[in-house]
Enzyme design. Structure first.
Site, PDB file in Angstrom:
ATOM      1  N   LEU A 120       0.823  -1.212   0.000  1.00  0.00           N
ATOM      2  CA  LEU A 120       0.000   0.000   0.000  1.00  0.00           C
ATOM      3  C   LEU A 120       0.855   1.258   0.000  1.00  0.00           C
ATOM      4  CD1 LEU A 120      -2.786  -0.980   2.557  1.00  0.00           C
ATOM      5  CD2 LEU A 120      -3.085  -0.549   0.109  1.00  0.00           C
ATOM      6  N   GLU A 149      -3.695 -14.758  20.391  1.00  0.00           N
ATOM      7  CA  GLU A 149      -4.157 -16.128  20.109  1.00  0.00           C
ATOM      8  C   GLU A 149      -3.251 -17.157  20.772  1.00  0.00           C
ATOM      9  OE1 GLU A 149      -6.314 -19.188  19.298  1.00  0.00           O
ATOM     10  OE2 GLU A 149      -7.004 -17.217  18.636  1.00  0.00           O
TER      11      GLU A 149
END
Length: 132
Positions: free
Chosen positions: A58, A79
């Site tokens: 980007l 996680e």
């Protein structure tokens, strides 16, 4: 044993360079175990890999790229911690218990909040970049 002395685990790492090498290999074992045993970790890792590629491609500043990638990596960190909590709960007992459910649900909620942080970060950066 007096009140001042603490028991030392036989699994406690050594000091010095050996500890650093051991810690590195324990971490590799943790990643391997998460990949093999945790479906959510595998799914999130794929998301992170895709997200890192997108972030790097980007047209945003280096600090924005860093932020976009960091929040994705944070999902994996949370996680892994969630999986650790779940493993300990299951190690203690596989019986259904309210406290066990709470511990697992709290970990899951932490992962969800991390997703919200990532989505918010990406949204703010992309909206500011493409819709100033």
């Amino acid at each position: 044993m007096s009140d001042q002395e603490q028991p030392i685990s036989e699994f406690k790492s050594k000091s010095g360079l050996r500890r650093i090498f051991s810690a590195f290999f324990y971490s590799i074992d943790g990643f391997r175990s998460a990949w093999i045993n945790e479906h959510a970790f595998r799914q999130e890792l794929v998301l992170v890999i895709v997200g890192v590629i997108v972030a790097l491609s980007l047209p945003v500043t280096a600090i924005e790229k860093l932020m976009m990638i960091s929040v994705l990596l944070l999902i994996l960190v949370v996680e892994l911690l969630n999986s650790a909590v779940e493993a300990v709960v299951d190690r203690v007992s596989l019986e259904r218990h309210t406290l066990s459910k709470n511990a697992k649900d709290f970990g899951s909620a932490a992962v969800l909040l991390t997703f919200f942080i990532a989505v918010g970060t990406w949204t703010v950066i992309l909206v500011n970049r493409f819709y100033p």
